[in-house]
Structure formats: structure tokens, C-alpha cells
Scaffold this motif. Structure first.
Motif, short mmCIF file in Angstrom:
data_model
loop_
_atom_site.label_atom_id
_atom_site.label_comp_id
_atom_site.label_asym_id
_atom_site.label_seq_id
_atom_site.Cartn_x
_atom_site.Cartn_y
_atom_site.Cartn_z
N GLU A 63 46.16 -32.30 -59.36
CA GLU A 63 46.24 -33.46 -60.25
C GLU A 63 47.67 -33.69 -60.74
OE1 GLU A 63 43.58 -35.65 -61.09
OE2 GLU A 63 42.87 -34.57 -59.32
N LEU A 64 48.41 -32.63 -60.98
CA LEU A 64 49.80 -32.78 -61.39
C LEU A 64 50.64 -33.46 -60.31
CD1 LEU A 64 50.43 -29.36 -63.17
CD2 LEU A 64 50.63 -31.61 -64.24
N VAL A 65 50.36 -33.12 -59.05
CA VAL A 65 51.07 -33.78 -57.94
C VAL A 65 50.76 -35.27 -57.94
CG1 VAL A 65 51.27 -33.94 -55.43
CG2 VAL A 65 51.23 -31.69 -56.55
N LYS A 66 49.50 -35.62 -58.17
CA LYS A 66 49.13 -37.04 -58.27
C LYS A 66 49.91 -37.72 -59.40
CE LYS A 66 44.22 -36.47 -56.96
NZ LYS A 66 42.85 -36.70 -57.50
N ALA A 67 49.98 -37.02 -60.54
CA ALA A 67 50.68 -37.59 -61.69
C ALA A 67 52.16 -37.79 -61.38
CB ALA A 67 50.51 -36.69 -62.90
N ILE A 263 48.07 -32.41 -70.70
CA ILE A 263 49.03 -33.34 -70.08
C ILE A 263 48.29 -34.34 -69.20
CG2 ILE A 263 50.92 -33.53 -68.42
CD1 ILE A 263 51.91 -30.80 -69.42
N LEU A 264 47.42 -33.83 -68.35
CA LEU A 264 46.72 -34.70 -67.39
C LEU A 264 45.77 -35.66 -68.10
CD1 LEU A 264 45.94 -32.00 -64.68
CD2 LEU A 264 47.62 -33.84 -64.50
N SER A 265 45.12 -35.20 -69.14
CA SER A 265 44.19 -36.07 -69.87
C SER A 265 44.91 -37.19 -70.60
CB SER A 265 43.38 -35.24 -70.88
OG SER A 265 42.58 -34.27 -70.22
N THR A 266 46.16 -36.94 -70.97
CA THR A 266 46.93 -37.92 -71.74
C THR A 266 47.55 -38.99 -70.85
OG1 THR A 266 47.42 -36.19 -73.38
CG2 THR A 266 48.79 -38.18 -73.41
N LEU A 267 48.03 -38.60 -69.67
CA LEU A 267 48.70 -39.54 -68.77
C LEU A 267 47.67 -40.38 -68.03
CD1 LEU A 267 51.45 -37.23 -67.21
CD2 LEU A 267 51.69 -38.83 -69.12
N ASP A 268 47.92 -41.67 -67.94
CA ASP A 268 46.99 -42.60 -67.28
C ASP A 268 47.44 -42.86 -65.85
OD1 ASP A 268 44.88 -44.32 -66.95
OD2 ASP A 268 45.91 -46.05 -67.84
N TYR A 269 47.41 -41.81 -65.03
CA TYR A 269 47.92 -41.91 -63.67
C TYR A 269 46.83 -42.34 -62.69
CZ TYR A 269 45.82 -37.24 -63.14
OH TYR A 269 44.95 -36.17 -63.12
N ALA A 270 47.25 -42.82 -61.55
CA ALA A 270 46.32 -43.33 -60.54
C ALA A 270 45.59 -42.18 -59.86
CB ALA A 270 47.08 -44.14 -59.50
N GLY A 271 44.30 -42.40 -59.58
CA GLY A 271 43.51 -41.42 -58.83
C GLY A 271 43.08 -40.22 -59.63
N LYS A 272 43.08 -40.32 -60.94
CA LYS A 272 42.73 -39.19 -61.79
C LYS A 272 41.30 -38.71 -61.54
CE LYS A 272 44.00 -39.19 -66.13
NZ LYS A 272 44.09 -39.38 -67.61
N ASP A 273 41.13 -37.40 -61.34
CA ASP A 273 39.82 -36.79 -61.14
C ASP A 273 39.45 -36.05 -62.43
OD1 ASP A 273 37.60 -35.28 -60.46
OD2 ASP A 273 38.37 -34.70 -58.48
N LYS A 274 38.67 -36.71 -63.27
CA LYS A 274 38.33 -36.13 -64.57
C LYS A 274 37.48 -34.88 -64.44
CE LYS A 274 38.70 -40.48 -67.15
NZ LYS A 274 38.00 -41.44 -68.04
N ILE A 275 36.69 -34.80 -63.40
CA ILE A 275 35.87 -33.60 -63.19
C ILE A 275 36.76 -32.40 -62.87
CG2 ILE A 275 34.12 -32.54 -61.73
CD1 ILE A 275 32.84 -35.28 -61.44
#
Length: 295
Positions: A63-67, A263-275
Motif C-alpha cells: 500500500e505504501l508503494v501505491k501511495a 499514514i495510509l488511512s490518512t492519505l487519500d491515494y488511488a487504489g487504496k485497499d482498506k482491508i
């Protein structure tokens, strides 16, 4: 192994008892080992399972790479400040966060003591020089908050400089937020016995011995001073726009996972996998001084 530090044996008052700790003694005292994980009111009796940790961390790193791709595509900027007592786990948390990011746009800033020229500048100036450009993620391994902790405790700044810092920093950070930078401030909190254990581990691990300095040993008898400065810092600089995120870090695995999740929950990046990101553990991560019971 040769003696590393002169006067390595220190008498510490812990829980009303005087304890002698010698970092050069290869045997960790039972009074440290037995209470390390539970020290400071840590809420878990065991460390997080290693296999589950590695599996979860890998998903978060994907997910960090996506961000990071999102940052590069949009030009958004991120600053993450990592603070905490010595041996709180700042370096390891940064490493886990940055491990698979493109180093060209994910930088770690760990500044040494200021030069003569830097001492003559605006205090924040050498940090601002390292702020991110478009698409960058900059992680500060310690930051301008040196002036809220180690500097006043060890006598590296004047009382006036310390008070000015506490007054000025919320205004400085408001400018960072107004500039549109995504800004994270992490305080990694550990118990006293856990800090002692980690110092001992560093002393007797040939791969980590470089992390231990005479100043670390000198700080052992200044635990209460550091606590008082931590409390003042959190109360003075925790704001709605630039809040402190606190992580109970006696177990590095839980701390790292929850830090990255935040960090990931806060950033509104594309393709986020919340699970894949999962839920933050409210027993480990919280916001502001109240999370540590500071009034």
C-alpha cells in the motif's frame, strides 16, 4: 568485549528502589528483563506474533508503494516526524516504512549537530532546507523537536530558547499545513525498563553497538527530566492542524504496523485497499497528551 563507556555502572531510582545497572555486564538484570514489556503501562503481555507481523507488514508496504505512485502523479508532499526517547524504535519504524519505496523520492533526514553557520541561522532553517518538493515523502529521524527534549535536558540551549521554541512551533507548523503538505508527527513512547533493556541489547550486539553512546548512559538518570519535557512539548505543540500521534512502542512490531496504518488511512491515494490496511489498535495508537494520561 572491551569496555565501551567509562562509568558504565549507574544507580537508578525506579519504583522507589535504588537499582544498579552496568551496561557492560553481559547479563541483563532480572528486574529489567521481567518488567521490560509491561513497563510504562504497556497493555499487552506478549509481543505480536512474528509470522503474522511479517505477513501484515508486507501488505502495508504494498500500500505504501501505491501511495508513493500517487504522490508522484499528483505532486502531493509528505513530511513525517519521528520522535521519542533514545531506543524508542524510531529508526526501525522509518526503515519499515521506507523499505520498498523509491529512494529518489522517499528521503530520510537525520541531521547531525548544527555547524557554526547553522547556529547563526533561524532555528528551523536547516530543517526547512530538507522539506519535500513535489511528489516527495520526507521522514525526519529526529527533527526540530530536539529543542523540546534533549537540548534543554542536556543544557544545549538556553531556557529562553526553549520557551521561545514551545511558543513559536505551533505557528511554524501552521505554515507547513497551510502550504498543503501532509504532515505527521509521531511520538514513540516506551517504558523505562524497556529503554534499559534496549540499551543493553545494543551494547552486546556487535551489529548494533554503534547505536549506543555515552550520552545514552548519561540520560538514564534524567528519565524524569525527559518525562517533564515530553509532557510540556505535547501540551504546547499538539494542535488540531498538527496533532501528535502517540504510539506505545514497547513492542516494535505493533508500533510499526499501527504507524504505517495511520499514514495510509490518512492519505487519500488511488487504489487504496482498506482491508489490507486494517484497523488501528486503539490500545497502541492515540492522539495527543491525553492518550498518555497527561493533563
Amino acid at each position: 568485549m572491551s569496555k565501551l563507556i567509562e562509568n558504565a555502572a549507574v544507580d537508578l531510582t525506579i519504583g522507589g528502589k535504588v537499582r544498579t545497572f552496568d551496561v557492560d555486564d553481559p547479563k541483563l538484570p532480572d528486574w529489567v528483563d521481567d518488567k521490560a514489556l509491561s513497563s510504562g503501562g504497556y497493555p499487552y503481555e506478549e509481543k505480536f506474533d512474528k509470522d503474522e507481523y511479517e505477513d501484515t507488514l508486507e501488505k502495508l508496504q504494498v500500500e505504501l508503494v501505491k501511495a508513493q505512485f500517487w504522490l508522484q502523479e499528483t505532486g502531493h508532499r509528505v513530511i513525517a516526524v519521528f520522535e521519542g526517547r533514545d531506543a524508542a524504535g524510531k529508526g526501525g519504524s522509518i526503515f519499515a516504512t521506507r523499505a520498498y519505496l523509491n529512494p529518489r523520492s522517499a528521503r530520510v533526514v537525520a541531521l547531525s549537530k548544527p555547524t557554526e553557520t547553522e547556529r547563526g541561522q533561524w532555528y528551523y532553517q536547516r530543517y526547512v532546507t530538507n522539506f519535500p518538493t513535489a511528489g516527495e515523502f520526507v521522514m525526519f529521524d529526529r527533527s526540530w523537536y530536539n529543542r523540546a527534549g534533549v537540548e534543554p535536558v542536556m543544557g544545549f540551549c538556553t531556557p529562553e530558547q526553549y520557551e521561545d521554541f514551545l511558543n513559536e512551533t505551533p505557528h511554524f507548523e501552521k505554515m507547513v499545513i497551510t502550504e498543503g503538505i501532509h504532515f505527521f508527527k509521531f511520538w514513540l513512547d516506551i517504558g523505562r525498563e524497556m529503554q534499559i533493556k534496549r540499551f543493553h541489547d545494543r551494547r552486546h550486539d556487535p551489529l548494533k553497538i554503534w547505536k549506543l553512546s555515552p550520552m545514552d548512559i548519561a540520560a538514564l538518570n534524567r528519565w524524569d527530566d525527559y518525562t517533564e519535557k515530553r509532557n510540556r512539548m505535547l501540551k504546547a505543540t499538539h494542535t488540531q492542524k498538527a496533532p501528535w500521534t502517540i504510539l506505545r512502542s514497547n513492542d516494535k512490531r505493533r508500533a510499526r504496523l499501527n504507524l504505517i496504518r495511520h499514514i495510509l488511512s490518512t492519505l487519500d491515494y488511488a487504489g487504496k485497499d482498506k482491508i489490507a490496511i486494517g484497523e488501528r489498535d486503539a490500545r497502541i495508537i492515540g492522539e495527543g497528551p491525553k492518550f498518555l494520561g497527561i493533563d
